[in-house]
Design an enzyme around this catalytic site. Structure first.
Site, PDB file in Angstrom:
ATOM      1  CG  ASP A 289      22.697 -38.804  28.742  1.00  0.00           C
ATOM      2  OD1 ASP A 289      22.879 -40.313  29.561  1.00  0.00           O
ATOM      3  OD2 ASP A 289      21.954 -38.989  30.731  1.00  0.00           O
ATOM      4  CB  ILE A 290      17.443 -40.548  28.320  1.00  0.00           C
ATOM      5  CG1 ILE A 290      17.233 -40.515  27.174  1.00  0.00           C
ATOM      6  CG2 ILE A 290      15.296 -39.878  28.578  1.00  0.00           C
ATOM      7  CD1 ILE A 290      16.423 -42.228  26.228  1.00  0.00           C
TER       8      ILE A 290
ATOM      9  CD  GLU B 101      21.162 -43.033  31.176  1.00  0.00           C
ATOM     10  OE1 GLU B 101      21.294 -42.240  32.246  1.00  0.00           O
ATOM     11  OE2 GLU B 101      20.855 -44.392  31.647  1.00  0.00           O
TER      12      GLU B 101
END
Length: 356
Positions: free
Chosen positions: A223-224, A266
């Site tokens: 996950d960003i 994301e």
């Protein structure tokens, strides 16, 4: 018709007749193989090696339309040449315009005539020096070009070669178009990673294979970090730049047989087949560093992002299905975020008691 056919066979000596039968048998096998292959890279590689094996050449380059937004042909795969990923043939070239109104294979003389006079293709010609160009046409569009070098034995391409290659081109163009449509249905348009439903299907398949063969499999959930801040500060179009860039880094830093997907927003998921969790950690760490070191020009600022990663290895005794493995990787991802983000955490059984 029967008399005409008998006349043709009478004119052929035994050696040529045997070769013709052999070629047609080959053609049937090749057609069946190409038509059954929807995996794009595997299909293109098959076409490439068919050309090498059938024509005995040592240099082949295949240009394909890989961008849904235009008709440019980019070099997609090659053997024997120094591969230049920026090499492309646009719709405004003399070669492209010629192909729109003419069908069939282009011989060496015509190839030189069309490409050398055009500054857009002159350098490509000088680098590849194609002996023939085989167009792949689908309906009214050109979806690919195959460049073949001279034969290794030095013999010219004869009429029988040309007829054989024309038939191969018809099968190949249909197969490429079918595979391309399948690819469009399975790839996320923005990132080029696989879509969620395809990920779920492949995860189920790979878990069964892992269970059957005993080979390890590790799931990678990422996950960003603080991506919402990017969208809130710079806007969603700038956030899309970061998403595309991150996906590109993922593509470049995993292996060809890994299965990367955009899990949602994301968040990304990668199926690492035939890989235990220790080997997966090495891949994940390389990817984490590369993402951290990459800067994006957002408005007037150089901005970088980091990524948190959770890893979980499939346990055939305790994981009933893909959902169980996803839960484990997701818990490891949650732990990575709770420890401060920009790190990798491998799933441990005690993580089960923590809430994601």
């Amino acid at each position: 018709m029967a008399i005409y056919r008998e006349k043709i066979f009478d004119e052929l000596d035994k050696e040529n007749l045997e070769k013709m039968v052999f070629d047609y048998q080959n053609l049937i096998e090749i057609a069946m193989s190409l038509s059954s292959n929807l995996e794009f890279d595997s299909l293109v590689e098959s076409i490439l090696y068919v050309c090498i094996g059938q024509m005995i050449v040592d240099k082949v380059a295949i240009f394909l339309n890989t961008n849904l937004d235009d008709n440019e042909l980019n070099i997609y795969m090659s053997r024997g040449y120094i591969h230049d990923p920026d090499m492309k043939i646009g719709t405004k070239t003399v070669l492209f315009n010629y192909l729109y109104t003419n069908s069939g294979i282009i011989d060496s003389e015509k190839t030189r005539e069309l490409m050398v006079i055009d500054p857009l293709t002159k350098d490509i010609y000088n680098k590849l020096l194609p002996e023939i160009i085989i167009p792949l046409k689908s309906k009214n569009s050109i979806n690919g070009l195959i460049f073949l070098s001279k034969k290794m034995m030095g013999t010219p391409y004869n009429g029988q070669d040309m007829r054989f290659l024309e038939k191969i081109a018809k099968f190949a163009s249909i197969a490429v178009e079918n595979s391309r449509l399948y690819r469009m249905a399975t790839l996320d348009r923005m990132t080029g990673l696989y879509v969620h439903h395809y990920f779920q299907e492949r995860l189920s398949e790979e878990l069964k294979r892992s269970d059957r063969t005993g080979t390890p499999l590790t799931l990678f959930m990422a996950d960003i970090d603080h991506f919402k801040n990017i969208n809130d500060t710079y806007g969603h179009p700038q956030g899309d730049i970061v998403l595309k860039g991150t996906a590109s880094i993922i593509h470049q830093n995993i292996r060809g047989f890994d299965i990367p997907s955009r899990y949602g927003g994301e968040e990304f998921a990668i199926i690492l087949t035939e890989t235990d969790i220790k080997a997966a950690y090495i891949i994940a760490e390389r990817l984490r560093k590369k993402i951290e070191e990459t800067y994006y020009k957002l408005e007037d600022y150089d901005v970088n992002v980091t990524i948190s990663i959770g890893l979980a290895q499939f346990d055939s005794k305790n994981d009933k299905n893909g959902k169980d493995l996803i839960v484990k990787a997701d818990l490891a991802l949650y732990e990575a975020k709770s420890q401060g983000r920009n790190r990798i955490v491998m799933y441990k059984k005690e993580d089960r008691g923590k809430n994601a």
